[in-house]
Every structure is written in C-alpha cells, then in structure tokens.
Design a protein around this motif. Structure first.
Motif, mmCIF file in Angstrom:
data_model
loop_
_atom_site.group_PDB
_atom_site.id
_atom_site.type_symbol
_atom_site.label_atom_id
_atom_site.label_comp_id
_atom_site.label_asym_id
_atom_site.label_seq_id
_atom_site.Cartn_x
_atom_site.Cartn_y
_atom_site.Cartn_z
ATOM 1 N N THR A 100 15.160 40.358 60.532
ATOM 2 C CA THR A 100 13.775 40.760 60.747
ATOM 3 C C THR A 100 13.180 41.320 59.462
ATOM 4 O O THR A 100 12.042 40.997 59.097
ATOM 5 N N PHE A 101 13.948 42.140 58.777
ATOM 6 C CA PHE A 101 13.504 42.734 57.515
ATOM 7 C C PHE A 101 13.157 41.644 56.502
ATOM 8 O O PHE A 101 12.112 41.706 55.838
ATOM 9 N N VAL A 102 14.005 40.645 56.386
ATOM 10 C CA VAL A 102 13.748 39.542 55.453
ATOM 11 C C VAL A 102 12.458 38.813 55.835
ATOM 12 O O VAL A 102 11.640 38.466 54.969
ATOM 13 N N ASN A 103 12.269 38.564 57.129
ATOM 14 C CA ASN A 103 11.032 37.919 57.589
ATOM 15 C C ASN A 103 9.802 38.724 57.179
ATOM 16 O O ASN A 103 8.802 38.154 56.717
ATOM 17 N N VAL A 104 9.883 40.024 57.364
ATOM 18 C CA VAL A 104 8.729 40.892 57.136
ATOM 19 C C VAL A 104 8.403 41.023 55.651
ATOM 20 O O VAL A 104 7.250 40.862 55.241
ATOM 21 N N VAL A 105 9.418 41.307 54.832
ATOM 22 C CA VAL A 105 9.125 41.573 53.414
ATOM 23 C C VAL A 105 8.686 40.319 52.669
ATOM 24 O O VAL A 105 8.062 40.413 51.608
ATOM 25 N N ASN A 106 9.000 39.164 53.210
ATOM 26 C CA ASN A 106 8.583 37.921 52.565
ATOM 27 C C ASN A 106 7.285 37.363 53.148
ATOM 28 O O ASN A 106 6.891 36.245 52.814
ATOM 29 N N ARG A 107 6.654 38.148 54.007
ATOM 30 C CA ARG A 107 5.388 37.718 54.622
ATOM 31 C C ARG A 107 4.264 38.552 54.025
ATOM 32 O O ARG A 107 4.055 39.703 54.402
ATOM 33 N N TYR A 108 3.538 37.973 53.062
ATOM 34 C CA TYR A 108 2.470 38.703 52.384
ATOM 35 C C TYR A 108 1.147 38.515 53.131
ATOM 36 O O TYR A 108 0.947 37.517 53.830
#
Length: 238
Positions: A140-148
């Motif tokens: 989830t963290f990876v999804n979020v931080v890579n979503r600008y």
C-alpha cells in the motif's frame, strides 16, 4: 473532516479538534491505521472512496477537508474529482507532489534493484518505518508514494489554505510553493516549525484554520479583500 498523515490516526489531529468546539469535527482512522484494520492492498483512489463512503454513511453532503502529509494526497483527489463534496481544503505540510531527487537517491534505487536481481537479502533496505510495516501495508505504501497528485491539484477549484513549517524536511518548503502555483484559489501561511507545524504552533494553526472554516463554510468575512490578511500570501494565478 481531518485526514491524518501516514502512520497517524484519530489522535493526530485531536489537539486541533479539541480547540474547535464551535465546529462539527470528524476524526477517523484510515484503513490500516490506528484502530481501523487492514483490508487488503489499497490505492489512493481506495482511500478517497473510503472517505466518501464515510461521508455518505453519516449524512455529510459537503465538508472542509483538513489534511496532513499523506492525508493531503487523499484530500487533493477528492477536491479535484468530487468538488461538490468539498467546501474548502486545508493542506498541512502536504505530500503528493513529485519530489526533487538527488544522485544519492538514484544510487540507492539502483543498488536495491541490483541486490534484488542477484537474490541478496533486502530485509534491511528502506526506512525503519517502512520495514516495520506488514506485507500488505508495504505494498500500500508503495502504491501511495508513487501516486503523485499534480494533475488533481491543478483541477482544484475550492478555496485552499496551505499551512507549512519552514523547517519541514519531510516535505520541504519548495513543495508548498508548488501547491500555491498549482491551485488557483490558494493561500500560503508559513509556520516556524517542521513537518508537524499544526502541533508546533497549535494555537496559531487552530485560530487560522477556524477563520478559514468560518469564511468558506459559513460565509463570515467572505469576498474580495476581506479574505486577505498580512499572514497570507495568495496565489497570483488568474
């Protein structure tokens, strides 16, 4: 509605809400945080849908969104795509804009990929906060931080107050200025603290936030020059 940062929860904004006794405040835990259990790997869109579902369940047609860091990503998505639900938006040391990256960052990325390709142990890679996450929350963290959210910010039409700590190292001050440029009806107020400026200057932050809420939600002092103050640097976008 208070949208907490990554790793936070109801308690994050509780000191602010306790000082807003004349406002109807709603604090909640995003799924996977605080007392809210994980429900699979989530995306920014999933978190936004959760907020809208909560509003529908409680019967909230529209609200002022007050977000911190990760919560600002969610708030920006909602404000851009569901403008009828958002009266105003308070960005507080917000995340969601693509950061400037130096050589050190890219060396870390390439080293991680190289180690993964060769089958090396990756358990010690990443920050301590990341390593402490469950497998689901890591994804989830990876999804979020890579979503600008630059595209969303450029479409936000509601009045937006940007509150930022001058000493913020997690989301540096240049990001505040980018938010100000991207969002047409926005104003920037600087605080002396860091990434948690709303805690560092609790009384001042709460006073400013309450004034903003009074203007956008209740029409007190709205219109023209009445909305300007010496504390405020308004966007020059036309």
């Amino acid at each position: 509605m208070f949208l907490h940062g990554w790793g936070g929860g109801v308690v994050s904004f509780l000191p602010v809400a306790q000082r807003m006794k004349d406002c109807d405040c709603l604090l909640f835990d995003f799924k996977g945080f605080g007392e809210s259990p994980e429900e699979g790997v989530r995306s920014l869109e999933d978190y936004a849908a959760d907020v809208l579902s909560l509003m529908d369940e409680i019967g909230i047609k529209e609200a002022v969104l007050i977000g911190h860091s990760f919560g600002c990503r969610v708030g920006a998505y909602i404000a851009a795509n569901y403008p009828e639900r958002v009266l105003g938006f308070v960005i507080t040391d917000g995340a969601g804009l693509k950061p400037r990256r130096g050589l050190k960052y890219y060396l870390k990325v390439y080293l991680h990929k190289f180690k993964r390709k060769l089958g090396f142990d990756l358990s010690k890679d990443g920050s301590a906060d990341y390593r402490a996450l469950s497998p689901v929350m890591k994804k989830t963290f990876v999804n979020v931080v890579n979503r600008y959210t630059e595209n969303e910010c450029a479409r936000i039409k509601c009045p937006t107050l940007i509150c930022w700590g001058k000493k913020d190292k997690d989301t540096p001050l240049y990001m505040a200025k980018r938010f100000l440029k991207l969002i047409k009806d926005s104003a920037l107020i600087l605080f002396e603290g860091g990434h948690f400026c709303y805690i560092d200057e609790l009384a001042r932050y709460t006073t400013i936030a309450k004034k903003f809420i009074s203007e956008v939600a209740y029409g007190v002092g709205r219109g023209g020059s009445e909305r300007r103050s010496d504390d405020c640097s308004r966007s020059q976008n036309s």
